[in-house]
Design a protein around this motif. Structure first.
Motif, PDB file in Angstrom:
ATOM      1  N   ALA A 298      43.146  -6.529  14.384  1.00 43.68           N
ATOM      2  CA  ALA A 298      41.812  -6.058  14.745  1.00 43.68           C
ATOM      3  C   ALA A 298      41.253  -6.952  15.853  1.00 43.68           C
ATOM      4  CB  ALA A 298      40.894  -6.088  13.522  1.00 43.68           C
ATOM      5  N   ARG A 299      40.141  -6.555  16.412  1.00 40.61           N
ATOM      6  CA  ARG A 299      39.531  -7.319  17.511  1.00 40.61           C
ATOM      7  C   ARG A 299      39.240  -8.752  17.089  1.00 40.61           C
ATOM      8  NH1 ARG A 299      37.780  -3.957  21.664  1.00 40.61           N
ATOM      9  NH2 ARG A 299      37.759  -1.750  21.126  1.00 40.61           N
ATOM     10  N   PRO A 300      39.434  -9.699  18.001  1.00 41.60           N
ATOM     11  CA  PRO A 300      39.212 -11.113  17.668  1.00 41.60           C
ATOM     12  C   PRO A 300      37.728 -11.413  17.516  1.00 41.60           C
ATOM     13  CG  PRO A 300      39.713 -10.876  19.997  1.00 41.60           C
ATOM     14  CD  PRO A 300      39.909  -9.525  19.385  1.00 41.60           C
ATOM     15  N   PRO A 301      37.384 -12.573  16.945  1.00 43.80           N
ATOM     16  CA  PRO A 301      35.971 -12.949  16.803  1.00 43.80           C
ATOM     17  C   PRO A 301      35.275 -13.036  18.163  1.00 43.80           C
ATOM     18  CG  PRO A 301      37.394 -14.379  15.505  1.00 43.80           C
ATOM     19  CD  PRO A 301      38.293 -13.575  16.375  1.00 43.80           C
ATOM     20  N   LEU A 302      33.970 -12.829  18.160  1.00 47.06           N
ATOM     21  CA  LEU A 302      33.186 -12.872  19.389  1.00 47.06           C
ATOM     22  C   LEU A 302      33.112 -14.272  19.982  1.00 47.06           C
ATOM     23  CD1 LEU A 302      30.222 -10.506  18.417  1.00 47.06           C
ATOM     24  CD2 LEU A 302      32.259  -9.964  19.775  1.00 47.06           C
ATOM     25  N   SER A 303      33.425 -15.275  19.194  1.00 46.18           N
ATOM     26  CA  SER A 303      33.382 -16.656  19.691  1.00 46.18           C
ATOM     27  C   SER A 303      34.497 -16.957  20.680  1.00 46.18           C
ATOM     28  CB  SER A 303      33.452 -17.640  18.518  1.00 46.18           C
ATOM     29  OG  SER A 303      34.588 -17.379  17.723  1.00 46.18           O
ATOM     30  N   LEU A 304      35.474 -16.052  20.792  1.00 47.79           N
ATOM     31  CA  LEU A 304      36.562 -16.199  21.743  1.00 47.79           C
ATOM     32  C   LEU A 304      36.526 -15.057  22.743  1.00 47.79           C
ATOM     33  CD1 LEU A 304      39.539 -17.157  19.386  1.00 47.79           C
ATOM     34  CD2 LEU A 304      38.536 -18.628  21.138  1.00 47.79           C
ATOM     35  N   GLN A 305      36.807 -15.367  23.992  1.00 43.77           N
ATOM     36  CA  GLN A 305      36.916 -14.301  24.974  1.00 43.77           C
ATOM     37  C   GLN A 305      38.165 -13.469  24.689  1.00 43.77           C
ATOM     38  OE1 GLN A 305      37.478 -15.794  28.930  1.00 43.77           O
ATOM     39  NE2 GLN A 305      39.084 -17.229  28.353  1.00 43.77           N
ATOM     40  N   THR A 306      38.102 -12.203  25.049  1.00 45.65           N
ATOM     41  CA  THR A 306      39.211 -11.289  24.780  1.00 45.65           C
ATOM     42  C   THR A 306      39.845 -10.859  26.089  1.00 45.65           C
ATOM     43  OG1 THR A 306      37.997 -10.465  22.854  1.00 45.65           O
ATOM     44  CG2 THR A 306      39.872  -9.162  23.596  1.00 45.65           C
TER      45      THR A 306
END
Length: 452
Positions: A298-306
């Protein structure tokens, strides 16, 4: 058939100029296209007995079927994984969510989240004598809070901090021990309780769940924790989910836990993203005891850029070519297509000009002969043609013989034969002038007076 082959030969020779032009454009395409991504990467996995390593082993096997080599690098845990990513020692690593928050903003910018792989519940196993309602109840017991700098200790420290229990307040009976060491101490009676982080299928968690002298307890007030620690998630565990014969847990419980996030460093090639994520999807497609099938990655946490490649994967799935072709071939095709479009834009008018240029060059073979005929015609008109017409006639006859050896396609034969007629017409015209000159010469000599 011979005539057709001859015409084809003439056409090819006439348009031979296009070969170096196309070669130069194709050479530019190969020169400027980006090199293919490497089919090799290194991944930090944590301890060899941990859940990260078990998942990485399955991921490595899946990637090997695509011809991709993934080298696994053992580490001390999530914080060590982050250090290895920043140093460039590895390109990929599994990191416990929330650990990236310990880095500065500039350090986090060097990392990118590829996706969440699975949830990592926090398990609190206690001996039967321990009565547990809140975390503060553990102050009087011998507790394993996780080994130093481990993900387990990071989560437990955050939970205790939310209860205003700082590390300086930890009792002397609490030990910085985790993993198999904490499990052994718990089973030996050297600890009364211990925290563990890992998937439900982890061998260590299964070992503790099967032990009748231990109990898995529920963490209460989870909404209050989630409000303060948003990188954690709520995990509901049904009765008997971990071990049915021992009925562990004895009733439905709720716990908290981070998520295992696949993180890439600056040395990771972004084009490998769909390959890695699709392999992870295949590994996780059947789900687990706690994670439904098809939920992860699933999408990574918002604390990391994607990475943009990861965003595309979660929005639309695999790139079109990679759905039907092996990754190596599809990756090359993607790169060449991007540069092939401007190449085709240049080649379209180039090939469109082949017809007119071919027509001009064939006719030039014929029309260049008219230059000499035009010069003779102008000299006849001005009356300054050389008196020696025999030499001019002989020259034209030689040109006529040379013209017979000129090859043109069948469709241009009419123009070649018209040139033959015009050349013959000029020869006959000069011959007529020559005859008139010869006839006029005796008459002129008869009119002159005889010499005295």
């Amino acid at each position: 058939m011979r005539r057709i082959l001859r015409d084809l030969k003439i056409m090819l020779l006439t348009n031979l100029w296009i070969v170096p032009v196309v070669a130069a454009l194709v050479g530019a395409l190969f020169y400027f296209v980006a090199p293919p991504p490497p089919m090799y990467a290194r991944m930090a996995t944590g301890a060899a007995t941990g859940g990260y390593h078990a998942f990485a082993e399955r991921l490595r096997e899946e990637l090997a079927s695509q011809g991709f080599e993934l080298e696994l690098v053992p580490s001390a845990g999530s914080r060590d994984n982050l250090s290895k990513l920043q140093s460039g020692e590895v390109q990929l690593a599994l990191v416990q969510s929330g650990q990236e928050l310990t880095l500065g903003s500039e350090q986090r910018e060097t990392l990118s989240g590829l996706g969440v792989m699975y949830r990592e519940p926090l398990w609190l196993f206690t001996s039967r004598k321990v009565k547990f309602e809140r975390l503060a109840d553990l102050m009087q017991w011998r507790l394993g809070v996780g080994s130093e700098d481990s993900g387990t200790q990071a989560v437990t420290a955050a939970l205790f901090n939310a209860n205003r229990i700082e590390p300086a307040q930890y009792p002397a009976t609490w030990q910085q021990v985790g993993g198999s060491r904490a499990a052994d101490a718990l089973l030996a009676g050297e600890l009364d309780a211990a925290f563990f982080v890992g998937p439900a299928e982890n061998a260590l968690i299964q070992r503790l769940a099967a032990e009748p002298t231990l109990r898995l307890v529920s963490l209460r007030r989870t909404p209050a924790y989630l409000a303060r620690l948003p990188y954690l998630s709520e995990v509901r565990v049904g009765e008997g989910m971990l071990d049915m014969p021992q009925n562990t847990p004895e009733r439905d419980i709720v716990t908290l836990g981070p998520v295992a996030t696949l993180v890439s460093g600056e040395s990771f090639h972004p084009s490998l993203t769909p390959l890695i994520l699709e392999a992870a999807r295949n590994v996780l497609k059947n789900g687990s005891l706690l994670d439904p099938a098809g939920q992860y990655p699933a999408r990574p946490p918002l604390s990391l850029q994607t990475l943009s490649e990861a965003e595309y994967y979660y929005d639309k799935g695999l790139p079109i070519l990679q759905r039907y072709l092996p990754f190596r071939i599809a990756s090359l095709a993607d790169r060449y297509i991007i540069l092939a479009i401007p190449l085709l834009v240049l080649l379209f008018p180039l090939f469109k000009a082949i017809g007119p240029i071919y027509q001009w060059r064939i006719r030039a073979r014929i029309y260049r002969w008219y230059k000499h005929l035009r010069e003779i015609d102008q000299r006849l008109y001005k009356g300054n043609l050389s008196s020696d017409l025999s030499a001019e006639i002989s020259r034209l006859e030689n040109l006529e013989d040379e013209l017979a050896r000129v090859e043109v396609p069948l469709s241009y034969s009419s123009e070649l034969y018209e040139l033959h007629m015009h050349l013959r017409y000029m020869i006959e015209r000069l011959q007529a002038y020559q005859r008139r000159g010869n006839e006029a010469a005796p008459a002129k000599s008869d009119s002159q007076p005889a010499p005295v």
